[in-house]
Design a protein around this motif. Structure first.
Motif, PDB file in Angstrom:
ATOM      1  N   ASP A 183       0.877  -1.166   0.000  1.00 25.26           N
ATOM      2  CA  ASP A 183       0.000   0.000   0.000  1.00 25.26           C
ATOM      3  C   ASP A 183       0.916   1.218   0.000  1.00 25.26           C
ATOM      4  OD1 ASP A 183      -1.640   2.184   0.575  1.00 25.26           O
ATOM      5  OD2 ASP A 183      -2.941   1.038   1.900  1.00 25.26           O
ATOM      6  N   ILE A 184       0.969   1.929  -1.110  1.00 26.17           N
ATOM      7  CA  ILE A 184       1.900   3.042  -1.250  1.00 26.17           C
ATOM      8  C   ILE A 184       1.649   4.123  -0.207  1.00 26.17           C
ATOM      9  CG2 ILE A 184       2.535   4.958  -2.789  1.00 26.17           C
ATOM     10  CD1 ILE A 184       2.477   2.948  -5.095  1.00 26.17           C
ATOM     11  N   GLU A 185       0.396   4.306   0.187  1.00 28.72           N
ATOM     12  CA  GLU A 185       0.095   5.289   1.238  1.00 28.72           C
ATOM     13  C   GLU A 185       0.816   4.913   2.534  1.00 28.72           C
ATOM     14  OE1 GLU A 185      -3.529   6.732   4.138  1.00 28.72           O
ATOM     15  OE2 GLU A 185      -4.052   5.719   2.264  1.00 28.72           O
ATOM     16  N   LEU A 186       0.788   3.633   2.888  1.00 28.66           N
ATOM     17  CA  LEU A 186       1.458   3.172   4.102  1.00 28.66           C
ATOM     18  C   LEU A 186       2.978   3.201   3.943  1.00 28.66           C
ATOM     19  CD1 LEU A 186      -0.689   0.126   5.288  1.00 28.66           C
ATOM     20  CD2 LEU A 186      -1.042   2.564   5.663  1.00 28.66           C
ATOM     21  N   TRP A 187       3.448   2.858   2.764  1.00 32.80           N
ATOM     22  CA  TRP A 187       4.886   2.816   2.517  1.00 32.80           C
ATOM     23  C   TRP A 187       5.501   4.216   2.588  1.00 32.80           C
ATOM     24  CZ3 TRP A 187       7.849  -0.714   3.727  1.00 32.80           C
ATOM     25  CH2 TRP A 187       9.098  -0.944   3.148  1.00 32.80           C
ATOM     26  N   ALA A 225       0.280 -17.740  -3.281  1.00 31.84           N
ATOM     27  CA  ALA A 225       0.729 -18.804  -2.380  1.00 31.84           C
ATOM     28  C   ALA A 225       0.533 -18.449  -0.915  1.00 31.84           C
ATOM     29  CB  ALA A 225       2.197 -19.121  -2.654  1.00 31.84           C
ATOM     30  N   HIS A 226       0.891 -17.221  -0.524  1.00 31.47           N
ATOM     31  CA  HIS A 226       0.663 -16.839   0.870  1.00 31.47           C
ATOM     32  C   HIS A 226       0.051 -15.444   0.920  1.00 31.47           C
ATOM     33  CE1 HIS A 226       4.254 -14.256   0.951  1.00 31.47           C
ATOM     34  NE2 HIS A 226       4.104 -14.023   2.241  1.00 31.47           N
ATOM     35  N   ASP A 227      -0.506 -15.109   2.044  1.00 27.67           N
ATOM     36  CA  ASP A 227      -1.367 -13.935   2.153  1.00 27.67           C
ATOM     37  C   ASP A 227      -0.556 -12.644   2.305  1.00 27.67           C
ATOM     38  OD1 ASP A 227      -3.694 -12.549   2.262  1.00 27.67           O
ATOM     39  OD2 ASP A 227      -4.315 -13.224   4.240  1.00 27.67           O
ATOM     40  N   ALA A 228       0.206 -12.303   1.225  1.00 31.17           N
ATOM     41  CA  ALA A 228       1.077 -11.131   1.273  1.00 31.17           C
ATOM     42  C   ALA A 228       0.436  -9.893   0.666  1.00 31.17           C
ATOM     43  CB  ALA A 228       2.387 -11.434   0.545  1.00 31.17           C
ATOM     44  N   PHE A 229      -0.698 -10.039  -0.007  1.00 30.93           N
ATOM     45  CA  PHE A 229      -1.237  -8.941  -0.801  1.00 30.93           C
ATOM     46  C   PHE A 229      -2.493  -8.297  -0.206  1.00 30.93           C
ATOM     47  CE2 PHE A 229       1.499 -11.264  -3.637  1.00 30.93           C
ATOM     48  CZ  PHE A 229       2.045 -10.293  -4.475  1.00 30.93           C
ATOM     49  N   GLY A 230      -2.666  -8.440   1.103  1.00 26.90           N
ATOM     50  CA  GLY A 230      -3.844  -7.873   1.745  1.00 26.90           C
ATOM     51  C   GLY A 230      -3.953  -6.368   1.587  1.00 26.90           C
ATOM     52  N   TYR A 231      -2.846  -5.656   1.810  1.00 31.81           N
ATOM     53  CA  TYR A 231      -2.860  -4.196   1.665  1.00 31.81           C
ATOM     54  C   TYR A 231      -3.067  -3.794   0.212  1.00 31.81           C
ATOM     55  CZ  TYR A 231      -1.000  -4.006   6.426  1.00 31.81           C
ATOM     56  OH  TYR A 231      -0.829  -4.135   7.777  1.00 31.81           O
ATOM     57  N   PHE A 232      -2.495  -4.569  -0.675  1.00 31.10           N
ATOM     58  CA  PHE A 232      -2.647  -4.333  -2.109  1.00 31.10           C
ATOM     59  C   PHE A 232      -4.122  -4.440  -2.497  1.00 31.10           C
ATOM     60  CE2 PHE A 232      -2.159  -5.436  -6.632  1.00 31.10           C
ATOM     61  CZ  PHE A 232      -1.135  -4.590  -7.020  1.00 31.10           C
ATOM     62  N   GLY A 233      -4.764  -5.499  -2.005  1.00 32.31           N
ATOM     63  CA  GLY A 233      -6.181  -5.703  -2.306  1.00 32.31           C
ATOM     64  C   GLY A 233      -7.049  -4.599  -1.740  1.00 32.31           C
ATOM     65  N   ARG A 234      -6.753  -4.176  -0.519  1.00 28.97           N
ATOM     66  CA  ARG A 234      -7.523  -3.096   0.101  1.00 28.97           C
ATOM     67  C   ARG A 234      -7.360  -1.786  -0.665  1.00 28.97           C
ATOM     68  NH1 ARG A 234      -6.238  -1.260   6.230  1.00 28.97           N
ATOM     69  NH2 ARG A 234      -4.423  -0.354   5.187  1.00 28.97           N
ATOM     70  N   ALA A 235      -6.149  -1.518  -1.138  1.00 30.61           N
ATOM     71  CA  ALA A 235      -5.872  -0.264  -1.838  1.00 30.61           C
ATOM     72  C   ALA A 235      -6.566  -0.186  -3.188  1.00 30.61           C
ATOM     73  CB  ALA A 235      -4.371  -0.086  -2.013  1.00 30.61           C
ATOM     74  N   TYR A 236      -6.726  -1.339  -3.862  1.00 27.40           N
ATOM     75  CA  TYR A 236      -7.250  -1.322  -5.235  1.00 27.40           C
ATOM     76  C   TYR A 236      -8.531  -2.131  -5.410  1.00 27.40           C
ATOM     77  CZ  TYR A 236      -2.525   0.431  -5.760  1.00 27.40           C
ATOM     78  OH  TYR A 236      -1.365   1.154  -5.611  1.00 27.40           O
ATOM     79  N   ASP A 237      -9.206  -2.412  -4.291  1.00 27.54           N
ATOM     80  CA  ASP A 237     -10.495  -3.101  -4.329  1.00 27.54           C
ATOM     81  C   ASP A 237     -10.409  -4.444  -5.057  1.00 27.54           C
ATOM     82  OD1 ASP A 237     -13.183  -3.468  -3.824  1.00 27.54           O
ATOM     83  OD2 ASP A 237     -13.828  -2.440  -5.654  1.00 27.54           O
ATOM     84  N   ILE A 238      -9.478  -5.270  -4.615  1.00 28.46           N
ATOM     85  CA  ILE A 238      -9.301  -6.611  -5.173  1.00 28.46           C
ATOM     86  C   ILE A 238      -9.441  -7.622  -4.041  1.00 28.46           C
ATOM     87  CG2 ILE A 238      -7.677  -8.190  -6.313  1.00 28.46           C
ATOM     88  CD1 ILE A 238      -6.373  -5.726  -7.581  1.00 28.46           C
ATOM     89  N   ASP A 239     -10.180  -8.680  -4.289  1.00 30.44           N
ATOM     90  CA  ASP A 239     -10.360  -9.739  -3.294  1.00 30.44           C
ATOM     91  C   ASP A 239      -9.123 -10.637  -3.320  1.00 30.44           C
ATOM     92  OD1 ASP A 239     -11.436 -11.378  -1.415  1.00 30.44           O
ATOM     93  OD2 ASP A 239     -12.991 -12.241  -2.695  1.00 30.44           O
ATOM     94  N   VAL A 240      -8.390 -10.683  -2.227  1.00 27.97           N
ATOM     95  CA  VAL A 240      -7.131 -11.429  -2.177  1.00 27.97           C
ATOM     96  C   VAL A 240      -7.292 -12.720  -1.377  1.00 27.97           C
ATOM     97  CG1 VAL A 240      -4.738 -11.372  -1.382  1.00 27.97           C
ATOM     98  CG2 VAL A 240      -5.767  -9.329  -2.403  1.00 27.97           C
ATOM     99  N   LYS A 241      -6.819 -13.816  -1.950  1.00 28.24           N
ATOM    100  CA  LYS A 241      -6.867 -15.117  -1.286  1.00 28.24           C
ATOM    101  C   LYS A 241      -5.474 -15.742  -1.307  1.00 28.24           C
ATOM    102  CE  LYS A 241     -11.419 -15.005  -0.932  1.00 28.24           C
ATOM    103  NZ  LYS A 241     -12.083 -14.860   0.376  1.00 28.24           N
ATOM    104  N   GLY A 242      -4.962 -16.094  -0.137  1.00 22.35           N
ATOM    105  CA  GLY A 242      -3.670 -16.762  -0.047  1.00 22.35           C
ATOM    106  C   GLY A 242      -3.842 -18.156   0.530  1.00 22.35           C
TER     107      GLY A 242
END
Length: 309
Positions: free
Chosen positions: A139-143, A200-217
């Protein structure tokens, strides 16, 4: 006499080899520069951009390295000891290095950039609200909080170059904002029903939240977490029900787990392809576009959009 000379030559060569090995293990300090050691490449990239010509950066974790499982070597400990400043992510990303950081922090600044993010902006584990998702760079805002943390610490250590650190940080943050705008524009091309990112693992949670994508790891927030047949089957059922056509592998995680999902979907009569390789916990090779934070981020955007739109 010949035997004596042979022994002396052998001893001399041994001394030379040992001396070279010791020199190679030491950080070659560039005069006048602040020596900074970091863990993951994403943090090293911040330091290089903000520090510019005033810093010498030593990154511990290169391409394909999983920080969740990383065990520091003797060489790593030496780099940490020789550094002027140390930056790591924190939030238990580098869980096996916590004790090392604790000991070294008694002698020099050791900064967890993840701790600069307000707690209310962090994602928590469902089973433990006190444990937070460490993958804040997605999440670029957090970064941006991490960028400010690095800038502030460099200024604190090296007041003389404060103006340069502030200027470099502002320029870098502007570039990050441009990448964020690019991501939002690209993801607008993916239909709502296809906005599912399976990794493979749940690394993209912030990414999904930032761009409205459902993420499953398949695995949890850490690759240290175990997964079983039930987890694979649950993911396979979701893929079939939502007609998801692509899943993704990660550069720092074995492809075996995702291949099991693909095979499981096939047995269920649902065809799923590998949509490409994403950079999650590690960046690409040094000297390539993907070896920079911005290049890695854009690669992920393009790979996901190409497979899902």
């Amino acid at each position: 006499m010949k035997k004596f000379l042979l022994v002396m030559v052998s001893v001399f060569l041994l001394i030379m080899v040992v001396g070279c090995q010791q020199a190679n293990n030491e950080t070659k300090r560039e005069e006048g520069k602040v020596v900074v050691t970091t863990t993951i490449g994403q943090i090293a990239d911040i330091v290089k951009n903000v520090g510019g010509e005033h810093v010498q950066v030593e990154g511990l974790m290169g391409p394909g390295v999983d920080p969740h499982l990383y065990q520091p070597s003797h060489g790593d400990i030496k780099k940490l000891q020789e550094a002027d400043l140390i930056f790591y992510n924190g939030l238990h990303l580098e869980g096996k290095m916590d004790e090392v950081f604790k000991k070294i922090s008694k002698d020099k600044p050791v900064v967890a950039v993840g701790e600069s993010v307000p707690k209310e902006k962090l994602l928590s584990k469902q089973e433990d609200a006190t444990a937070h998702d460490p993958h804040i760079w997605f999440d670029i805002e957090l970064w941006s909080y991490a960028v400010h943390a690095v800038k502030d610490e460099l200024i604190k250590y090296d007041q003389e170059n404060k103006a340069d650190y502030e200027k470099n940080a502002d320029e870098y943050l502007t570039q990050l904002e441009e990448v964020q705008s690019y991501a939002k524009e690209q993801f607008s091309h993916i239909p709502g029903e296809s906005r599912v990112l399976v990794t493979a693992h749940d690394a993209f949670g912030y990414f999904g939240r930032a761009y409205d994508i459902d993420v499953k790891g398949l695995q949890g927030l850490s690759t240290d977490a175990e997964y079983g047949l039930k987890d694979v089957q649950s993911l396979v059922n979701m893929l079939a029900e939502r007609n998801v056509k692509a899943v993704f592998v990660e550069s720092s995680v074995s492809q075996r787990s995702i291949q099991a999902v693909v095979e499981g979907a096939k047995k269920k009569g649902h065809t799923v392809s590998i949509g490409g390789e994403l950079f999650s916990d590690a960046m690409g090779e040094e000297g390539t576009e993907e070896g920079t934070y911005i290049g890695m981020y854009r690669h992920n955007i393009d790979t996901i959009v190409s497979a899902l739109k």
